[in-house]
Design an enzyme around this catalytic site. Sequence first.
Site, PDB file in Angstrom:
ATOM      1  N   ARG A 143     -28.782  17.243  42.550  1.00 43.96           N
ATOM      2  CA  ARG A 143     -29.624  18.307  41.964  1.00 43.96           C
ATOM      3  C   ARG A 143     -29.245  18.568  40.505  1.00 43.96           C
ATOM      4  O   ARG A 143     -28.398  17.884  39.941  1.00 43.96           O
ATOM      5  CB  ARG A 143     -29.422  19.593  42.778  1.00 43.96           C
ATOM      6  N   CYS A 427     -30.649  36.335  45.306  1.00 43.75           N
ATOM      7  CA  CYS A 427     -31.530  35.175  45.452  1.00 43.75           C
ATOM      8  C   CYS A 427     -32.985  35.628  45.445  1.00 43.75           C
ATOM      9  O   CYS A 427     -33.266  36.823  45.533  1.00 43.75           O
ATOM     10  CB  CYS A 427     -31.204  34.440  46.745  1.00 43.75           C
TER      11      CYS A 427
HETATM   12 FE1  SRM Z   1     -31.169  27.559  47.646  1.00 42.48          FE
HETATM   13  C1  SRM Z   1     -33.047  26.606  50.286  1.00 42.48           C
HETATM   14  C2  SRM Z   1     -33.781  29.130  46.293  1.00 42.48           C
HETATM   15  C3  SRM Z   1     -29.462  27.839  44.756  1.00 42.48           C
HETATM   16  C4  SRM Z   1     -28.284  26.846  49.307  1.00 42.48           C
HETATM   17  N1  SRM Z   1     -33.101  27.767  48.175  1.00 42.48           N
HETATM   18  C5  SRM Z   1     -33.700  27.247  49.292  1.00 42.48           C
HETATM   19  C6  SRM Z   1     -35.212  27.464  49.246  1.00 42.48           C
HETATM   20  C7  SRM Z   1     -35.827  26.247  48.608  1.00 42.48           C
HETATM   21  C8  SRM Z   1     -35.878  27.829  50.584  1.00 42.48           C
HETATM   22  C9  SRM Z   1     -36.424  26.719  51.449  1.00 42.48           C
HETATM   23  O1  SRM Z   1     -35.715  25.740  51.729  1.00 42.48           O
HETATM   24  O2  SRM Z   1     -37.572  26.852  51.870  1.00 42.48           O
HETATM   25  C10 SRM Z   1     -35.272  28.690  48.304  1.00 42.48           C
HETATM   26  C11 SRM Z   1     -36.571  28.881  47.528  1.00 42.48           C
HETATM   27  C12 SRM Z   1     -36.820  30.349  47.303  1.00 42.48           C
HETATM   28  C13 SRM Z   1     -37.944  30.630  46.402  1.00 42.48           C
HETATM   29  O3  SRM Z   1     -38.943  31.240  46.866  1.00 42.48           O
HETATM   30  O4  SRM Z   1     -37.876  30.307  45.231  1.00 42.48           O
HETATM   31  C14 SRM Z   1     -34.004  28.522  47.518  1.00 42.48           C
HETATM   32  N2  SRM Z   1     -31.600  28.235  45.834  1.00 42.48           N
HETATM   33  C15 SRM Z   1     -32.703  28.950  45.496  1.00 42.48           C
HETATM   34  C16 SRM Z   1     -32.566  29.548  44.124  1.00 42.48           C
HETATM   35  C17 SRM Z   1     -33.872  29.636  43.348  1.00 42.48           C
HETATM   36  C18 SRM Z   1     -31.910  30.931  44.262  1.00 42.48           C
HETATM   37  C19 SRM Z   1     -31.957  31.834  43.058  1.00 42.48           C
HETATM   38  O5  SRM Z   1     -32.238  32.999  43.291  1.00 42.48           O
HETATM   39  O6  SRM Z   1     -31.664  31.402  41.954  1.00 42.48           O
HETATM   40  C20 SRM Z   1     -31.517  28.595  43.521  1.00 42.48           C
HETATM   41  C21 SRM Z   1     -32.144  27.394  42.872  1.00 42.48           C
HETATM   42  C22 SRM Z   1     -31.097  26.489  42.346  1.00 42.48           C
HETATM   43  C23 SRM Z   1     -31.618  25.362  41.510  1.00 42.48           C
HETATM   44  O7  SRM Z   1     -32.114  25.629  40.437  1.00 42.48           O
HETATM   45  O8  SRM Z   1     -31.442  24.211  41.921  1.00 42.48           O
HETATM   46  C24 SRM Z   1     -30.775  28.168  44.778  1.00 42.48           C
HETATM   47  N3  SRM Z   1     -29.234  27.299  47.109  1.00 42.48           N
HETATM   48  C25 SRM Z   1     -28.704  27.578  45.884  1.00 42.48           C
HETATM   49  C26 SRM Z   1     -27.279  27.606  45.956  1.00 42.48           C
HETATM   50  C27 SRM Z   1     -26.341  27.951  44.812  1.00 42.48           C
HETATM   51  C28 SRM Z   1     -25.889  26.756  44.052  1.00 42.48           C
HETATM   52  O9  SRM Z   1     -26.408  25.655  44.230  1.00 42.48           O
HETATM   53  O10 SRM Z   1     -24.973  26.914  43.246  1.00 42.48           O
HETATM   54  C29 SRM Z   1     -26.942  27.334  47.268  1.00 42.48           C
HETATM   55  C30 SRM Z   1     -25.513  27.355  47.848  1.00 42.48           C
HETATM   56  C31 SRM Z   1     -24.702  26.201  47.472  1.00 42.48           C
HETATM   57  C32 SRM Z   1     -24.881  25.108  48.453  1.00 42.48           C
HETATM   58  O11 SRM Z   1     -25.845  24.352  48.328  1.00 42.48           O
HETATM   59  O12 SRM Z   1     -24.071  25.023  49.383  1.00 42.48           O
HETATM   60  C33 SRM Z   1     -28.177  27.132  47.976  1.00 42.48           C
HETATM   61  N4  SRM Z   1     -30.736  26.799  49.462  1.00 42.48           N
HETATM   62  C34 SRM Z   1     -29.486  26.641  49.974  1.00 42.48           C
HETATM   63  C35 SRM Z   1     -29.600  26.212  51.347  1.00 42.48           C
HETATM   64  C36 SRM Z   1     -28.421  25.911  52.295  1.00 42.48           C
HETATM   65  C37 SRM Z   1     -27.939  24.540  52.121  1.00 42.48           C
HETATM   66  C38 SRM Z   1     -26.861  24.175  53.106  1.00 42.48           C
HETATM   67  O13 SRM Z   1     -26.294  23.127  52.964  1.00 42.48           O
HETATM   68  O14 SRM Z   1     -26.584  24.887  54.026  1.00 42.48           O
HETATM   69  C39 SRM Z   1     -30.975  26.147  51.641  1.00 42.48           C
HETATM   70  C40 SRM Z   1     -31.629  25.741  52.968  1.00 42.48           C
HETATM   71  C41 SRM Z   1     -31.651  24.280  53.177  1.00 42.48           C
HETATM   72  O15 SRM Z   1     -31.330  23.475  52.325  1.00 42.48           O
HETATM   73  O16 SRM Z   1     -32.016  23.910  54.292  1.00 42.48           O
HETATM   74  C42 SRM Z   1     -31.657  26.535  50.438  1.00 42.48           C
HETATM   75 FE1  SF4 Z   2     -31.958  31.046  49.654  1.00 38.44          FE
HETATM   76 FE2  SF4 Z   2     -32.320  33.622  49.622  1.00 38.44          FE
HETATM   77 FE3  SF4 Z   2     -34.224  32.049  50.584  1.00 38.44          FE
HETATM   78 FE4  SF4 Z   2     -32.001  32.384  51.940  1.00 38.44          FE
HETATM   79  S1  SF4 Z   2     -33.482  33.990  51.441  1.00 38.44           S
HETATM   80  S2  SF4 Z   2     -32.982  30.404  51.475  1.00 38.44           S
HETATM   81  S3  SF4 Z   2     -30.487  32.600  50.368  1.00 38.44           S
HETATM   82  S4  SF4 Z   2     -33.547  32.125  48.470  1.00 38.44           S
END
Ligand code: SRM
Ligand code: SF4
Length: 570
Positions: A143, A427
Amino acid sequence: MSTEQLSPVEGIKARSRHLRGTIAAGLVDLVTGAISEDDTQLIKFHGIYQQDDRDLRAERREQKLEPAFQFMVRARIPGGLCTPAQWLAFDAIARDYADGTLRLTTRQTFQLHGVLKGVLKPAIAAINRSLLDTLAACGDVNRNVMCTTLPLQRALHATALELARGISSRLLPQSGAYHEIWLDGVKLERDTETVEPLYGSTYLPRKFKIGIALPPDNDVDVYAQDLGYIALLEQGRVVGYNVVVGGGMGVTHGDLATWPRVAEPLGRCTPAQALAVAQAVLTTQRDHGDRTNRKHARLKYTLETMGLAAFRAEVEARAGVQLGPSVAVTFKDNGDPAQGWHTDDHGLHHYVLYVPSGRIGDVGEWRAISGLRAVAARGLAQFRLSANQNLVLSDIAARDRDAVAALLRDYGLSAPVSPVRHLTLACVGLPTCGLAMAESERYAPSFISKIEALLADHGLAGTPINVRITGCPNGCARPFLAEIALVGKAPGRYNLYLGGAADGSRLTVPYRDNITEGEILELLAQALGCYAATRTPGERFGDFVIRAGIVAEVTSGPEFSLAVRRLTGA
Ligand code: SRM
Ligand code: SF4
């Protein structure tokens, strides 16, 4: 491994002809605002998520209409640095094709929300015209690569940023699908492994994340990354990197086999070895990660299964590198530098702009989208997106500083906020995130006002505490590294965690399960009362709750699960 055991997404990837699937045909299907189920998995690799407006779900169901389908588009911006022209391009794209706001993410990039299927293609094309793209912003690939935001030491920062960009390029998918679908590129129907020399036809078992930290700042939360680089500095030069592996946040409520993990040291590499190490760690995960269970597929679980020593040996063999012993490094904290002006070692000025949960819009007196458009239009600053959802207006010449300050004032963007508010992450959550169980971004402002009031009641106004709120336990705002974390369980109910370290090096501890705001505030009032009365000079709240025995430190993912079990009896 028989194919029946593989997770269904593995089959979708394998059949996709390197990420094509039927996306192109789905985009022109006017019968529905959605795309096919398989394509919803594939389109992520192109930086796009299918979503629906959850605020409208019940009403649409009642009217017998399909959900209000829309798409989230995420850019790839290694290190988060954009030019004023790129900022203006995103601003225009948000107005022309999305909901008019820009969302700065916890990985230093933009998200656009509310993009309808019919305009996805022109939106992506416009992003590419700005010389940015969305390729690999989501999906089972590497990513957006993060890098410390504020270039206070310019030469060192340039080295770290160059590495972030280099890694991002080296680990990009090579399939022509992106250009073909979004940019009307030449149709290449090759379907051999040579199309994706690094990833093959099934890409990675799961997402993969890399961050580069320039001490003393750990604003990228390097210990939350699958792969982290900590720059080692000597006499004003980057002389190497501590490599850390296996960080990750995602947890599933009630599934004790899932846990957050702090990345651990793998060893030290030289700057010249850093790219080869990245590729070796990624391919080791590609080949050893669990493809049967997506909840067990991240590098953190691969490491637990393989053991660190075997993992290191594999990486060294693949990279042709012998890693040295890691060096002790101290971080200040994992937040952004204080709101306001900073000056770097070349005399350029940088303004750290507080952005509530990363949402850039015009809200009342806080007219961020208009104000930043004015700054960009005059070319007064570069735009650096932080990993903590804030923005740094950077590289400002002394002669332009007053002009920037005046614009920030005119558009209501420079009112000081408390340290706790500045440090808070939330988030996206509802209404766009399909996984949210409770409010986060929309809830954070009022919750933080209550925390500010509690701090003031206890004579702690102005105390920095790192608070993170997520709508579910996937951990997108890295809650399991916070001093105080709220993780959504159900509407209006959260799990409460305490005790992360201010420098991002220690997991937070499960404290209470499934409680209301009233209960959270009562518990925090008690803990803050003790903190005010008995903290040692300079002691952070996260350290205090452990020293005072309010929570017992957890030092590993499995220990985190044991703490959950003790709390819930699960
Ligand atoms: Fe995330 C899934 C938003 C950083 C762990 N994340 C999602 C999704 C795409 C929901 C989905 O799968 O349907 C969210 C979209 C929400 C929306 O409406 O926009 C979402 N993640 C975000 C963002 C936008 C949060 C924010 O408020 O800034 C961040 C976008 C990052 C980017 O630009 O790439 C975001 N997500 C993170 C982080 C933090 C980081 O990367 O430093 C994490 C935790 C670190 C990690 O990966 O362990 C994170 N997101 C997840 C997970 C859990 C992954 C796992 O291995 O357990 C999911 C769910 C999944 O992948 O199944 C997820
Ligand atoms: Fe990520 Fe928040 Fe959506 Fe959970 S509720 S997947 S923490 S953006």
